[in-house]
Design a protein around this motif. Structure first.
Motif, mmCIF file in Angstrom:
data_model
loop_
_atom_site.group_PDB
_atom_site.id
_atom_site.type_symbol
_atom_site.label_atom_id
_atom_site.label_comp_id
_atom_site.label_asym_id
_atom_site.label_seq_id
_atom_site.Cartn_x
_atom_site.Cartn_y
_atom_site.Cartn_z
ATOM 1 N N ARG A 178 0.841 -1.203 0.000
ATOM 2 C CA ARG A 178 0.000 0.000 0.000
ATOM 3 C C ARG A 178 0.876 1.255 0.000
ATOM 4 O O ARG A 178 0.601 2.218 -0.710
ATOM 5 C CB ARG A 178 -0.921 0.003 1.215
ATOM 6 N N GLN A 179 1.931 1.245 0.804
ATOM 7 C CA GLN A 179 2.836 2.401 0.843
ATOM 8 C C GLN A 179 3.509 2.615 -0.512
ATOM 9 O O GLN A 179 3.626 3.740 -0.996
ATOM 10 C CB GLN A 179 3.896 2.210 1.928
ATOM 11 N N PHE A 180 3.922 1.517 -1.115
ATOM 12 C CA PHE A 180 4.553 1.611 -2.422
ATOM 13 C C PHE A 180 3.572 2.146 -3.461
ATOM 14 O O PHE A 180 3.917 3.007 -4.277
ATOM 15 C CB PHE A 180 5.097 0.242 -2.845
ATOM 16 N N ASP A 181 2.328 1.646 -3.435
ATOM 17 C CA ASP A 181 1.307 2.121 -4.373
ATOM 18 C C ASP A 181 1.015 3.601 -4.152
ATOM 19 O O ASP A 181 0.856 4.364 -5.112
ATOM 20 C CB ASP A 181 0.028 1.300 -4.236
ATOM 21 N N ALA A 182 0.952 4.037 -2.894
ATOM 22 C CA ALA A 182 0.706 5.447 -2.599
ATOM 23 C C ALA A 182 1.869 6.312 -3.095
ATOM 24 O O ALA A 182 1.665 7.380 -3.674
ATOM 25 C CB ALA A 182 0.497 5.644 -1.103
ATOM 26 N N LEU A 183 3.099 5.835 -2.881
ATOM 27 C CA LEU A 183 4.268 6.556 -3.343
ATOM 28 C C LEU A 183 4.296 6.647 -4.864
ATOM 29 O O LEU A 183 4.566 7.706 -5.435
ATOM 30 C CB LEU A 183 5.546 5.888 -2.838
ATOM 31 N N ARG A 184 3.995 5.534 -5.523
ATOM 32 C CA ARG A 184 3.970 5.518 -6.973
ATOM 33 C C ARG A 184 2.906 6.472 -7.502
ATOM 34 O O ARG A 184 3.126 7.217 -8.456
ATOM 35 C CB ARG A 184 3.727 4.106 -7.498
ATOM 36 N N ARG A 214 13.917 10.373 -16.925
ATOM 37 C CA ARG A 214 14.134 10.009 -15.528
ATOM 38 C C ARG A 214 12.865 9.479 -14.880
ATOM 39 O O ARG A 214 12.915 8.602 -14.035
ATOM 40 C CB ARG A 214 14.600 11.228 -14.738
ATOM 41 N N HIS A 215 11.744 10.046 -15.259
ATOM 42 C CA HIS A 215 10.484 9.718 -14.602
ATOM 43 C C HIS A 215 9.606 8.808 -15.451
ATOM 44 O O HIS A 215 8.396 8.838 -15.335
ATOM 45 C CB HIS A 215 9.721 11.002 -14.280
ATOM 46 N N SER A 216 10.220 7.990 -16.288
ATOM 47 C CA SER A 216 9.418 7.071 -17.091
ATOM 48 C C SER A 216 8.776 6.044 -16.163
ATOM 49 O O SER A 216 9.361 5.640 -15.162
ATOM 50 C CB SER A 216 10.293 6.391 -18.153
ATOM 51 N N PRO A 217 7.548 5.620 -16.468
ATOM 52 C CA PRO A 217 6.848 4.689 -15.572
ATOM 53 C C PRO A 217 7.578 3.354 -15.446
ATOM 54 O O PRO A 217 8.145 2.845 -16.403
ATOM 55 C CB PRO A 217 5.488 4.487 -16.233
ATOM 56 N N VAL A 218 7.574 2.812 -14.236
ATOM 57 C CA VAL A 218 8.240 1.534 -13.951
ATOM 58 C C VAL A 218 7.293 0.396 -14.320
ATOM 59 O O VAL A 218 6.137 0.384 -13.921
ATOM 60 C CB VAL A 218 8.611 1.442 -12.453
ATOM 61 N N ARG A 219 7.780 -0.556 -15.077
ATOM 62 C CA ARG A 219 6.953 -1.692 -15.478
ATOM 63 C C ARG A 219 7.177 -2.846 -14.514
ATOM 64 O O ARG A 219 8.293 -3.104 -14.079
ATOM 65 C CB ARG A 219 7.319 -2.148 -16.888
ATOM 66 N N LYS A 220 6.111 -3.555 -14.222
ATOM 67 C CA LYS A 220 6.229 -4.710 -13.331
ATOM 68 C C LYS A 220 6.808 -5.875 -14.103
ATOM 69 O O LYS A 220 6.460 -6.128 -15.242
ATOM 70 C CB LYS A 220 4.855 -5.098 -12.779
ATOM 71 N N ASN A 221 7.649 -6.617 -13.436
ATOM 72 C CA ASN A 221 8.256 -7.786 -14.045
ATOM 73 C C ASN A 221 7.504 -9.016 -13.517
ATOM 74 O O ASN A 221 7.523 -9.308 -12.322
ATOM 75 C CB ASN A 221 9.742 -7.843 -13.679
ATOM 76 N N GLY A 222 6.828 -9.729 -14.375
ATOM 77 C CA GLY A 222 6.013 -10.858 -13.973
ATOM 78 C C GLY A 222 6.827 -12.006 -13.423
ATOM 79 O O GLY A 222 6.378 -12.747 -12.563
ATOM 80 N N THR A 223 8.052 -12.185 -13.868
ATOM 81 C CA THR A 223 8.861 -13.317 -13.405
ATOM 82 C C THR A 223 9.356 -13.101 -11.987
ATOM 83 O O THR A 223 9.603 -14.062 -11.267
ATOM 84 C CB THR A 223 10.052 -13.554 -14.331
ATOM 85 N N LEU A 242 4.185 10.062 -6.997
ATOM 86 C CA LEU A 242 5.231 10.399 -7.960
ATOM 87 C C LEU A 242 4.667 10.539 -9.379
ATOM 88 O O LEU A 242 5.116 11.401 -10.142
ATOM 89 C CB LEU A 242 6.348 9.352 -7.922
ATOM 90 N N SER A 243 3.690 9.718 -9.723
ATOM 91 C CA SER A 243 3.055 9.843 -11.039
ATOM 92 C C SER A 243 2.354 11.186 -11.161
ATOM 93 O O SER A 243 2.433 11.856 -12.194
ATOM 94 C CB SER A 243 2.056 8.710 -11.267
ATOM 95 N N HIS A 244 1.672 11.581 -10.079
ATOM 96 C CA HIS A 244 0.982 12.874 -10.080
ATOM 97 C C HIS A 244 1.983 14.017 -10.198
ATOM 98 O O HIS A 244 1.768 14.969 -10.969
ATOM 99 C CB HIS A 244 0.149 13.016 -8.796
ATOM 100 N N ARG A 245 3.090 13.944 -9.474
ATOM 101 C CA ARG A 245 4.120 14.977 -9.558
ATOM 102 C C ARG A 245 4.726 15.048 -10.952
ATOM 103 O O ARG A 245 5.013 16.127 -11.471
ATOM 104 C CB ARG A 245 5.223 14.715 -8.535
ATOM 105 N N LEU A 246 4.946 13.882 -11.554
ATOM 106 C CA LEU A 246 5.492 13.847 -12.911
ATOM 107 C C LEU A 246 4.530 14.504 -13.885
ATOM 108 O O LEU A 246 4.941 15.281 -14.750
ATOM 109 C CB LEU A 246 5.774 12.402 -13.337
ATOM 110 N N LEU A 247 3.260 14.215 -13.758
ATOM 111 C CA LEU A 247 2.253 14.811 -14.641
ATOM 112 C C LEU A 247 2.241 16.329 -14.474
ATOM 113 O O LEU A 247 2.226 17.067 -15.469
ATOM 114 C CB LEU A 247 0.874 14.218 -14.322
#
Length: 142
Positions: free
Chosen positions: A9-15, A126-135, A18-23
């Motif tokens: 949850r903390q990570f999702d809130a941070l992400r 620098r602020h490109s979105p981070v993609r989740k790695n399924g593996t 940061l996405s909002h700040r980038l926008l």
């Protein structure tokens, strides 16, 4: 499990933050870029208008005035003052100086525009979105 959920949850809130700040940053950069482009266009138009006006003034030279020649027996006075350049020469020099100033301002604006574009590109990279790695998830759960 609760620690993991809390961390997620903390990570999702941070992400999200940061996405909002980038926008917001990208919107601010776009607004600044548009303002710079408008200012550059305006200054370029003003410089072109000034150049055209100066060229028109230069093209409309006053007609030469005929000065009567002194009689042959009269000797011209020697003055202690140095000869002054002709008015046309002075006018031409001032026009060239103004043209050089306008060109320098235009070059500075172009350089600033290029610098802002590079900065914006670097900020986006620098602020490109981070993609989740399924593996990764499957290896951790194993």
């Amino acid at each position: 499990m609760s620690w993991r959920a809390k961390t997620q949850r903390q990570f999702d809130a941070l992400r999200g933050d940061l996405s909002h700040r980038l926008l917001q940053s990208e919107q601010s950069n776009q607004h600044a870029q548009q303002g710079l482009d408008a200012a550059q266009t305006k200054s370029l138009a003003a410089a072109i208008a000034k150049i055209e006006e100066l060229e028109a003034r230069l093209a409309a030279k006053p007609s030469p005035i005929s000065i009567p020649k002194p009689p042959a027996f009269a000797k011209p006075e020697e003055s202690s003052l140095p000869a002054l350049p002709a008015m046309e020469t002075l006018r031409l020099q001032s026009l060239e100086a103004e043209l050089a100033t306008a060109k320098a301002e235009l070059a500075a604006n172009r350089q600033q525009n290029a610098s802002l574009q590079r900065t914006l590109l670097l900020a986006r990279r620098r602020h490109s979105p981070v993609r989740k790695n399924g593996t990764r998830g499957t290896v951790r759960s194993a």
